[in-house]
Design a protein around this motif. Structure first.
Motif, PDB file in Angstrom:
ATOM      1  N   UNK A  73      73.267  37.205  41.161  1.00 16.55           N
ATOM      2  CA  UNK A  73      72.639  38.159  41.681  1.00 16.55           C
ATOM      3  C   UNK A  73      71.313  38.470  41.172  1.00 16.55           C
ATOM      4  N   UNK A  74      71.319  38.970  39.871  1.00 20.18           N
ATOM      5  CA  UNK A  74      70.315  39.306  39.053  1.00 20.18           C
ATOM      6  C   UNK A  74      69.270  38.280  39.039  1.00 20.18           C
ATOM      7  N   UNK A  75      69.791  36.920  38.757  1.00 17.86           N
ATOM      8  CA  UNK A  75      68.715  35.922  38.904  1.00 17.86           C
ATOM      9  C   UNK A  75      67.978  35.791  40.204  1.00 17.86           C
ATOM     10  N   UNK A  76      68.787  35.978  41.319  1.00 18.65           N
ATOM     11  CA  UNK A  76      68.125  35.997  42.701  1.00 18.65           C
ATOM     12  C   UNK A  76      67.045  37.168  42.785  1.00 18.65           C
ATOM     13  N   UNK A  77      67.350  38.097  41.948  1.00 18.08           N
ATOM     14  CA  UNK A  77      66.299  39.582  42.385  1.00 18.08           C
ATOM     15  C   UNK A  77      65.029  38.968  41.516  1.00 18.08           C
ATOM     16  N   UNK A  78      65.274  38.468  40.330  1.00 17.54           N
ATOM     17  CA  UNK A  78      64.086  38.205  39.447  1.00 17.54           C
ATOM     18  C   UNK A  78      63.417  36.943  40.464  1.00 17.54           C
ATOM     19  N   UNK A  79      63.682  36.098  40.864  1.00 17.32           N
ATOM     20  CA  UNK A  79      63.179  34.851  41.654  1.00 17.32           C
ATOM     21  C   UNK A  79      62.551  35.554  42.726  1.00 17.32           C
ATOM     22  N   UNK A  80      63.207  36.480  43.426  1.00 14.05           N
ATOM     23  CA  UNK A  80      62.484  37.094  44.692  1.00 14.05           C
ATOM     24  C   UNK A  80      61.256  37.826  44.465  1.00 14.05           C
ATOM     25  N   UNK A  81      61.392  38.669  43.255  1.00  8.33           N
ATOM     26  CA  UNK A  81      60.311  39.487  43.268  1.00  8.33           C
ATOM     27  C   UNK A  81      59.075  39.069  42.101  1.00  8.33           C
ATOM     28  N   UNK A  82      59.481  38.162  41.643  1.00  9.66           N
ATOM     29  CA  UNK A  82      58.333  37.656  40.407  1.00  9.66           C
ATOM     30  C   UNK A  82      57.026  37.352  40.875  1.00  9.66           C
ATOM     31  N   UNK A  83      56.985  36.645  42.222  1.00 12.59           N
ATOM     32  CA  UNK A  83      55.507  36.418  42.601  1.00 12.59           C
ATOM     33  C   UNK A  83      54.928  37.784  43.375  1.00 12.59           C
ATOM     34  N   UNK A  84      55.805  38.690  43.809  1.00 17.42           N
ATOM     35  CA  UNK A  84      55.362  39.833  44.207  1.00 17.42           C
ATOM     36  C   UNK A  84      54.715  40.912  43.440  1.00 17.42           C
ATOM     37  N   UNK A  85      54.890  40.470  42.012  1.00 21.59           N
ATOM     38  CA  UNK A  85      54.338  41.445  40.781  1.00 21.59           C
ATOM     39  C   UNK A  85      52.996  40.955  40.662  1.00 21.59           C
ATOM     40  N   UNK A  86      52.652  39.880  41.038  1.00 18.09           N
ATOM     41  CA  UNK A  86      51.242  39.308  40.881  1.00 18.09           C
ATOM     42  C   UNK A  86      50.255  39.709  42.218  1.00 18.09           C
ATOM     43  N   UNK A  87      49.706  40.789  42.063  1.00 19.64           N
ATOM     44  CA  UNK A  87      48.903  41.449  43.245  1.00 19.64           C
ATOM     45  C   UNK A  87      47.262  41.113  43.026  1.00 19.64           C
ATOM     46  N   UNK A  88      47.268  40.862  41.643  1.00 20.94           N
ATOM     47  CA  UNK A  88      45.458  40.692  41.260  1.00 20.94           C
ATOM     48  C   UNK A  88      44.959  39.389  42.094  1.00 20.94           C
ATOM     49  N   UNK A  89      43.688  39.524  42.571  1.00 23.05           N
ATOM     50  CA  UNK A  89      43.011  38.420  43.263  1.00 23.05           C
ATOM     51  C   UNK A  89      42.752  37.453  42.275  1.00 23.05           C
ATOM     52  N   UNK A  90      42.569  37.778  41.022  1.00 24.20           N
ATOM     53  CA  UNK A  90      42.323  36.808  39.885  1.00 24.20           C
ATOM     54  C   UNK A  90      43.359  35.913  39.938  1.00 24.20           C
ATOM     55  N   UNK A  91      44.601  36.442  40.182  1.00 26.68           N
ATOM     56  CA  UNK A  91      45.893  35.470  39.786  1.00 26.68           C
ATOM     57  C   UNK A  91      46.463  34.956  40.921  1.00 26.68           C
ATOM     58  N   UNK A  92      45.616  34.535  42.081  1.00 18.74           N
ATOM     59  CA  UNK A  92      46.008  34.018  43.173  1.00 18.74           C
ATOM     60  C   UNK A  92      46.646  32.572  42.984  1.00 18.74           C
ATOM     61  N   UNK A  93      45.925  31.673  42.222  1.00 20.04           N
ATOM     62  CA  UNK A  93      46.475  30.606  41.948  1.00 20.04           C
ATOM     63  C   UNK A  93      47.874  30.632  41.202  1.00 20.04           C
ATOM     64  N   UNK A  94      47.920  31.403  40.240  1.00 14.44           N
ATOM     65  CA  UNK A  94      49.289  31.511  39.425  1.00 14.44           C
ATOM     66  C   UNK A  94      50.484  32.166  40.381  1.00 14.44           C
ATOM     67  N   UNK A  95      50.172  32.914  41.252  1.00 18.32           N
ATOM     68  CA  UNK A  95      51.158  33.545  42.317  1.00 18.32           C
ATOM     69  C   UNK A  95      51.599  32.243  43.146  1.00 18.32           C
ATOM     70  N   UNK A  96      50.877  31.632  43.731  1.00 19.73           N
ATOM     71  CA  UNK A  96      50.777  30.467  44.562  1.00 19.73           C
ATOM     72  C   UNK A  96      52.003  29.382  43.875  1.00 19.73           C
ATOM     73  N   UNK A  97      51.508  29.394  42.287  1.00 15.23           N
ATOM     74  CA  UNK A  97      52.305  28.513  41.596  1.00 15.23           C
ATOM     75  C   UNK A  97      53.803  28.963  41.484  1.00 15.23           C
ATOM     76  N   UNK A  98      53.874  30.372  41.135  1.00 14.54           N
ATOM     77  CA  UNK A  98      55.096  31.200  40.975  1.00 14.54           C
ATOM     78  C   UNK A  98      56.023  30.988  42.323  1.00 14.54           C
ATOM     79  N   UNK A  99      55.342  31.049  43.270  1.00 17.52           N
ATOM     80  CA  UNK A  99      56.068  31.333  44.479  1.00 17.52           C
ATOM     81  C   UNK A  99      56.655  30.112  45.164  1.00 17.52           C
TER      82      UNK A  99
END
Length: 169
Positions: A73-99
């Protein structure tokens, strides 16, 4: 009126829903892990929870099985919220990759959890023969996480997804 994008609502809400369900599951399995390690009695409407916790199926490699559930369950929490923590427009590509990667990890984790929960439900019903509310709720949560991992995003290659799921199962 202005329409929001054409992204289905489930794509926007699947990760927060996954994190919420997994958080409740982590609390439940964490509680049962503490009960098992302290050899206490679980707060349960039936005596089945203690029967299950004292069964030979309650430990794996000398560790409580609930600990592995907690880590899942802890792993599922981390996988679910990881891309949500990247909100900066500069990190759009990184966020897409992590998603992309965490979407696959959510599916693989959900697959593993639902398959293992199915086996545990078999043991609960036909071998241990004791009703455990925590176990049943955890199995329902695992099924919900599995379903959310499938419908919560657009999958480009369904064949690759099915093959990956079969390997994990």
């Amino acid at each position: 009126m202005r329409r929001r994008g054409s992204t289905p609502w489930i794509y926007r809400w699947s990760r927060p829903l996954t994190a919420g369900i997994a958080s409740i599951g982590a609390v439940g399995t964490g509680y049962l892990t503490v009960v098992k390690l302290t050899q206490g009695t679980a707060a349960c409407p039936t005596a089945g929870c203690d029967v299950v916790l004292s069964s030979p199926y309650a430990t794996v490699f000398g560790l409580p099985l609930t600990l592995f559930g907690f880590l899942g369950y802890l792993s599922m929490i981390v996988f679910a919220i990881a891309p949500l923590l990247l909100t900066s427009p500069k990190k759009k590509k990184l966020r897409a990759n992590i998603e992309q990667w965490t979407g696959l990890l959510l599916f693989l984790g959900g697959t593993a959890m639902v398959v293992f929960s199915s086996y545990l439900m078999y043991l609960l019903a036909f071998v241990i023969k004791a009703p455990c509310m925590y176990c049943i709720v955890s199995a329902v949560f695992s099924a919900c996480l599995f379903i959310l991992s499938i419908i919560g995003r657009y999958w480009e290659d369904i064949g690759k997804l099915l093959f990956s799921g079969l390997i994990v199962a």
